[in-house]
Design a protein around this motif. Sequence first.
Motif, PDB file in Angstrom:
ATOM      1  N   ILE A 255       0.838  -1.209   0.000  1.00  0.00           N
ATOM      2  CA  ILE A 255       0.000   0.000   0.000  1.00  0.00           C
ATOM      3  C   ILE A 255       0.872   1.257   0.000  1.00  0.00           C
ATOM      4  CG2 ILE A 255      -1.652   1.358   1.358  1.00  0.00           C
ATOM      5  CD1 ILE A 255      -2.850  -1.332   2.306  1.00  0.00           C
ATOM      6  N   LYS A 256       1.942   1.196   0.782  1.00  0.00           N
ATOM      7  CA  LYS A 256       2.836   2.363   0.851  1.00  0.00           C
ATOM      8  C   LYS A 256       3.489   2.622  -0.521  1.00  0.00           C
ATOM      9  CE  LYS A 256       6.608   4.539   3.323  1.00  0.00           C
ATOM     10  NZ  LYS A 256       7.110   5.065   2.045  1.00  0.00           N
ATOM     11  N   ILE A 257       3.872   1.542  -1.180  1.00  0.00           N
ATOM     12  CA  ILE A 257       4.494   1.704  -2.509  1.00  0.00           C
ATOM     13  C   ILE A 257       3.487   2.335  -3.482  1.00  0.00           C
ATOM     14  CG2 ILE A 257       5.447   0.463  -4.501  1.00  0.00           C
ATOM     15  CD1 ILE A 257       6.550  -1.607  -2.441  1.00  0.00           C
TER      16      ILE A 257
ATOM     17  N   LEU B 238     -12.384  26.614  -5.709  1.00  0.00           N
ATOM     18  CA  LEU B 238     -11.016  26.350  -6.167  1.00  0.00           C
ATOM     19  C   LEU B 238     -10.200  25.782  -5.013  1.00  0.00           C
ATOM     20  CD1 LEU B 238      -9.341  27.050  -8.801  1.00  0.00           C
ATOM     21  CD2 LEU B 238      -8.471  29.010  -7.539  1.00  0.00           C
ATOM     22  N   GLU B 239      -9.420  24.728  -5.324  1.00  0.00           N
ATOM     23  CA  GLU B 239      -8.542  24.130  -4.301  1.00  0.00           C
ATOM     24  C   GLU B 239      -7.148  24.009  -4.878  1.00  0.00           C
ATOM     25  OE1 GLU B 239      -9.729  20.176  -3.179  1.00  0.00           O
ATOM     26  OE2 GLU B 239     -11.518  20.884  -2.144  1.00  0.00           O
ATOM     27  N   ALA B 240      -6.130  24.285  -4.065  1.00  0.00           N
ATOM     28  CA  ALA B 240      -4.764  24.004  -4.512  1.00  0.00           C
ATOM     29  C   ALA B 240      -4.643  22.496  -4.660  1.00  0.00           C
ATOM     30  CB  ALA B 240      -3.762  24.526  -3.491  1.00  0.00           C
ATOM     31  N   PHE B 241      -3.874  22.051  -5.646  1.00  0.00           N
ATOM     32  CA  PHE B 241      -3.748  20.613  -5.907  1.00  0.00           C
ATOM     33  C   PHE B 241      -2.542  20.064  -5.152  1.00  0.00           C
ATOM     34  CE2 PHE B 241      -2.342  16.972  -8.513  1.00  0.00           C
ATOM     35  CZ  PHE B 241      -3.525  16.252  -8.556  1.00  0.00           C
ATOM     36  N   HIS B 242      -2.805  19.163  -4.220  1.00  0.00           N
ATOM     37  CA  HIS B 242      -1.739  18.561  -3.416  1.00  0.00           C
ATOM     38  C   HIS B 242      -1.662  17.070  -3.717  1.00  0.00           C
ATOM     39  CE1 HIS B 242      -0.771  21.955  -0.772  1.00  0.00           C
ATOM     40  NE2 HIS B 242      -2.041  22.272  -0.886  1.00  0.00           N
ATOM     41  N   PRO B 243      -0.666  16.642  -4.532  1.00  0.00           N
ATOM     42  CA  PRO B 243      -0.587  15.221  -4.904  1.00  0.00           C
ATOM     43  C   PRO B 243      -0.601  14.274  -3.711  1.00  0.00           C
ATOM     44  CG  PRO B 243       0.926  16.496  -6.229  1.00  0.00           C
ATOM     45  CD  PRO B 243       0.381  17.439  -5.193  1.00  0.00           C
ATOM     46  N   GLU B 244       0.121  14.643  -2.665  1.00  0.00           N
ATOM     47  CA  GLU B 244       0.195  13.706  -1.531  1.00  0.00           C
ATOM     48  C   GLU B 244      -1.160  13.557  -0.836  1.00  0.00           C
ATOM     49  OE1 GLU B 244       1.451  17.759   0.011  1.00  0.00           O
ATOM     50  OE2 GLU B 244       1.522  16.637  -1.835  1.00  0.00           O
ATOM     51  N   ARG B 245      -1.906  14.664  -0.775  1.00  0.00           N
ATOM     52  CA  ARG B 245      -3.249  14.570  -0.160  1.00  0.00           C
ATOM     53  C   ARG B 245      -4.199  13.799  -1.059  1.00  0.00           C
ATOM     54  NH1 ARG B 245      -4.128  20.773   1.547  1.00  0.00           N
ATOM     55  NH2 ARG B 245      -2.093  21.029   2.536  1.00  0.00           N
ATOM     56  N   MET B 246      -4.038  13.988  -2.360  1.00  0.00           N
ATOM     57  CA  MET B 246      -4.881  13.249  -3.314  1.00  0.00           C
ATOM     58  C   MET B 246      -4.641  11.744  -3.171  1.00  0.00           C
ATOM     59  SD  MET B 246      -6.840  14.896  -5.337  1.00  0.00           S
ATOM     60  CE  MET B 246      -7.259  16.462  -4.646  1.00  0.00           C
ATOM     61  N   ALA B 247      -3.361  11.364  -3.082  1.00  0.00           N
ATOM     62  CA  ALA B 247      -3.022   9.942  -2.959  1.00  0.00           C
ATOM     63  C   ALA B 247      -3.639   9.373  -1.681  1.00  0.00           C
ATOM     64  CB  ALA B 247      -1.514   9.753  -2.971  1.00  0.00           C
ATOM     65  N   SER B 248      -3.539  10.116  -0.597  1.00  0.00           N
ATOM     66  CA  SER B 248      -4.131   9.628   0.662  1.00  0.00           C
ATOM     67  C   SER B 248      -5.640   9.509   0.527  1.00  0.00           C
ATOM     68  CB  SER B 248      -3.855  10.565   1.833  1.00  0.00           C
ATOM     69  OG  SER B 248      -2.540  10.937   1.836  1.00  0.00           O
ATOM     70  N   ARG B 249      -6.231  10.465  -0.228  1.00  0.00           N
ATOM     71  CA  ARG B 249      -7.676  10.423  -0.412  1.00  0.00           C
ATOM     72  C   ARG B 249      -8.054   9.153  -1.185  1.00  0.00           C
ATOM     73  NH1 ARG B 249     -10.832  15.312  -3.411  1.00  0.00           N
ATOM     74  NH2 ARG B 249      -9.720  16.693  -1.994  1.00  0.00           N
ATOM     75  N   ILE B 250      -7.246   8.829  -2.187  1.00  0.00           N
ATOM     76  CA  ILE B 250      -7.539   7.640  -3.008  1.00  0.00           C
ATOM     77  C   ILE B 250      -7.442   6.363  -2.152  1.00  0.00           C
ATOM     78  CG2 ILE B 250      -6.744   6.197  -4.933  1.00  0.00           C
ATOM     79  CD1 ILE B 250      -5.720   8.816  -6.237  1.00  0.00           C
ATOM     80  N   LEU B 251      -6.389   6.313  -1.335  1.00  0.00           N
ATOM     81  CA  LEU B 251      -6.192   5.077  -0.581  1.00  0.00           C
ATOM     82  C   LEU B 251      -6.959   5.064   0.730  1.00  0.00           C
ATOM     83  CD1 LEU B 251      -2.466   4.409  -1.412  1.00  0.00           C
ATOM     84  CD2 LEU B 251      -4.514   3.483  -2.455  1.00  0.00           C
ATOM     85  N   GLY B 252      -7.602   6.203   1.016  1.00  0.00           N
ATOM     86  CA  GLY B 252      -8.513   6.301   2.165  1.00  0.00           C
ATOM     87  C   GLY B 252      -7.839   5.913   3.450  1.00  0.00           C
TER      88      GLY B 252
END
Length: 297
Positions: A75-77, A283-297
Amino acid sequence: MFESLSQRLNQSFKALRGQARLSEDNIRDALRDVRMALLEADVALPVVKDFVAEVRQKALGEEVLRSLSPGQVFIKIVNDELTRLMGSHNDRLDLQARPPVVILMAGLQGSGKTTTSAKLALWLKEREKKRVLMVSTDVYRPAAMEQLASLGRDIAVEVFPSHPSQAPVQIARDALDAARKQVYDVLIVDTAGRLHVDEEMMAEARDLTAAVQPTELLFVVDAMTGQDAVNTAKAFDTALPLTGVILTKADGDARGGAALSIRAISGKPIKFLGVGEKVRKGLEAFHPERMASRILG
Ligand code: GDP
């Protein structure tokens, strides 16, 4: 955004429960599920292939830490790769240039350029405390000019007056002159779009770029158009020196394929997400790391 991807990925990790270590054998099913999940999310095929190959290589090379189970390592990978795919960190607007900093908005008609221009103006005004001037060079659609003027009134941001009888480049030059004289910090130039990519639109955007030398040339694109969004981003990036992407209508996009593919295919970072029709809170700033966490819940 990402609802079904999230569900599918979490499902794929279940196969790894109870395994003592990650091996070629036991990650095969999980990788196949990851691949399917990404394809279903409408992620571009070459991106999916690279992603899966990278996860596979890392999973097999990974020393399993005592504190993490093999499933958690996997999951981390995936989390790290999702983050990297989307650009690793939030790419901020470059506001360091000598004012007025020019931001040029490009994109197809209906992508949300005008709305996003106003959202960005409000963001800069409220968060960055900038004095912002906006201008529309869309001489083909008087309604678009009126829309920007009206949005400007709503958010109390000045809009430089322009008229359909004028030439787009002249409008942009005049607006830049005014922004200099009146000491604005930022000038946002909303340009004309077409329904499809065409050479005339690109030529006009290039002329505008040459005339006002924008610090930021942002490509605005509708997330709901999925792989089309990615292809259009590539076409614009080939024709224009883009500095970033704003992905609009993310609130209506359950799949998230464009968010995951645009960076890899166009090489340009997503800087913001449009998350609603309203200019305020849209409008939201795009944060890849937050998006990834959102995807993996
Ligand atoms: P333009 O032709 O590119 O200037 O597009 P507009 O700014 O006129 O937007 C087209 C439509 O998309 C309008 O109905 C907007 O309200 C809508 N829109 C723009 N951004 C967003 C967004 O982030 N979310 C949603 N749901 N709608 C949006």
